[in-house]
Write an enzyme that holds these catalytic residues in place. Structure first.
Site, mmCIF file in Angstrom:
data_model
loop_
_atom_site.group_PDB
_atom_site.id
_atom_site.type_symbol
_atom_site.label_atom_id
_atom_site.label_comp_id
_atom_site.label_asym_id
_atom_site.label_seq_id
_atom_site.Cartn_x
_atom_site.Cartn_y
_atom_site.Cartn_z
ATOM 1 N N LYS A 1 48.401 49.182 32.883
ATOM 2 C CA LYS A 1 48.493 47.916 33.638
ATOM 3 C C LYS A 1 47.843 46.798 32.830
ATOM 4 O O LYS A 1 46.656 46.845 32.526
ATOM 5 C CB LYS A 1 47.796 48.079 34.988
ATOM 6 C CG LYS A 1 47.837 46.815 35.841
ATOM 7 C CD LYS A 1 47.391 47.108 37.252
ATOM 8 C CE LYS A 1 45.929 46.870 37.521
ATOM 9 N NZ LYS A 1 45.496 45.481 37.389
ATOM 10 N N ASP B 1 50.798 42.992 35.581
ATOM 11 C CA ASP B 1 50.175 42.599 36.856
ATOM 12 C C ASP B 1 49.889 41.094 36.803
ATOM 13 O O ASP B 1 48.745 40.679 36.632
ATOM 14 C CB ASP B 1 48.882 43.417 37.022
ATOM 15 C CG ASP B 1 48.179 43.157 38.327
ATOM 16 O OD1 ASP B 1 48.757 42.507 39.208
ATOM 17 O OD2 ASP B 1 47.025 43.608 38.464
ATOM 18 N N LYS C 1 51.291 38.854 39.207
ATOM 19 C CA LYS C 1 51.362 38.313 40.568
ATOM 20 C C LYS C 1 52.009 36.927 40.604
ATOM 21 O O LYS C 1 51.356 35.928 40.934
ATOM 22 C CB LYS C 1 49.963 38.247 41.198
ATOM 23 C CG LYS C 1 49.221 39.572 41.200
ATOM 24 C CD LYS C 1 47.870 39.464 41.896
ATOM 25 C CE LYS C 1 47.093 40.744 41.896
ATOM 26 N NZ LYS C 1 46.552 41.138 40.579
ATOM 27 N N ASP D 1 55.492 31.081 42.727
ATOM 28 C CA ASP D 1 55.926 29.734 42.344
ATOM 29 C C ASP D 1 57.237 29.454 43.080
ATOM 30 O O ASP D 1 57.655 30.250 43.928
ATOM 31 C CB ASP D 1 56.100 29.686 40.805
ATOM 32 C CG ASP D 1 55.838 28.286 40.243
ATOM 33 O OD1 ASP D 1 56.314 27.305 40.873
ATOM 34 O OD2 ASP D 1 55.181 28.175 39.205
ATOM 35 N N THR E 1 42.699 41.679 48.426
ATOM 36 C CA THR E 1 41.539 42.302 49.084
ATOM 37 C C THR E 1 40.341 41.359 49.116
ATOM 38 O O THR E 1 39.383 41.590 49.852
ATOM 39 C CB THR E 1 41.148 43.635 48.391
ATOM 40 O OG1 THR E 1 41.331 43.489 46.993
ATOM 41 C CG2 THR E 1 41.988 44.781 48.882
ATOM 42 N N ARG F 1 37.713 51.267 36.187
ATOM 43 C CA ARG F 1 36.399 51.542 35.620
ATOM 44 C C ARG F 1 35.953 52.992 35.753
ATOM 45 O O ARG F 1 35.144 53.465 34.944
ATOM 46 C CB ARG F 1 35.367 50.598 36.262
ATOM 47 C CG ARG F 1 35.502 49.182 35.747
ATOM 48 C CD ARG F 1 34.825 48.186 36.627
ATOM 49 N NE ARG F 1 35.526 48.025 37.899
ATOM 50 C CZ ARG F 1 35.135 47.220 38.865
ATOM 51 N NH1 ARG F 1 34.028 46.520 38.733
ATOM 52 N NH2 ARG F 1 35.848 47.109 39.969
#
Ligand code: C5P
Length: 242
Positions: free
Chosen positions: A37, A64, A66, A69, A128, A220
């Site tokens: 990603k 990724d 997002k 527009d 989130t 991570r």
């Protein structure tokens, strides 16, 4: 679940500062990870260089970015994303059904023209980082996050997109309401042995997959491990039991 099935489900977030670090992760973990990603941090820093590197290694990548527009701009950006070799990418569902349809139109056009596999497009519903307080006070929206997530997921389906990005806590309800075929990619994955960091709505790899996640995003928990290979092998062991 066999190793090939597990690999297909694993997405590694290349959230690193420097391109050399990202390249090292691709080299080290390419054998275990189905999709890398590339997020805004790396993409804004190094653009096509990292994408071409992943492609050279024959790995899939998820851009990724997002998109959000006007429909025309999203259509043209989606065209270029597929032209440049992404296997999948995402858009904000809050851009509306017409915008999401335009993303699909642009992506399909490029896939046909450049003879690429059918693109996979996911929608981000509610970030989130947005909670009900922000929805109400800043966005003047009195709906619950769950209602918003479900409505936006329905819109994404209506627009012909393939699925959504959603936390493990929303997985079951999305699958129930939108069907098993509607793809869910789940971030916030933490094996029991790893640290939570700043993630709040977390799940283990096996519980997310058990609840129906088609893809899980590892970040991570793997990239900050002292021994990354050992960490990913532990994830495999956990999922294999399913
Ligand atoms: O390191 P960690 O496992 O927390 O990384 C999770 C990845 O998933 C990051 O790239 C983050 O931007 C992404 N993500 C997320 N929550 C969302 C959407 C995307 O954590 N709702």
């Amino acid at each position: 679940m066999n190793n090939e099935e597990i690999k297909k489900k694993l997405v590694l977030a290349l959230d690193v500062e420097e391109i050399d670090e990202a390249k090292k992760l691709v080299d080290e973990l390419g054998e275990y990870i189905g999709t890398f990603k590339v997020g805004l941090q790396l993409f804004c820093g190094y653009g096509l260089e990292i994408i071409n590197y992943i492609k050279e290694k024959n790995s899939n990548f998820f851009l990724d970015v997002k998109l959000h527009d006007i429909p025309n701009t999203v259509e043209k950006a989606s065209y270029n994303i597929i032209k440049n070799g992404a296997n999948f990418f995402n858009v904000h569902a809050t851009g509306g059904i017409e915008m999401m349809r335009s993303a699909k139109k642009g992506a399909l056009e490029a896939a046909q023209k450049y003879n690429k596999q059918a693109p996979l497009i996911l929608a981000v519903t509610i970030l989130t980082s947005i909670n009900e307080n922000i929805l109400e006070k800043e966005l003047l929206n009195k709906n619950s996050v769950e209602n918003m997530v479900l409505q936006l997921a329905k819109n994404a389906k209506e627009a012909g997109l393939d699925g959504v990005v959603a936390s493990a806590h929303e997985l079951k309800i999305i699958k129930k309401e939108l069907g098993e075929d509607f793809i869910v990619l789940t971030p916030g994955i933490r094996p029991l042995w790893s640290s939570k960091n700043d993630q709040k709505r977390i799940a283990t790899p096996s519980s997310a997959i058990n609840d129906g996640a088609d893809y899980i995003v590892l970040g991570r928990a793997i990239t900050k491990s002292e021994d990354k290979i050992e960490a990913i092998k532990k994830v495999y062991e956990e999922i294999k039991e399913l």
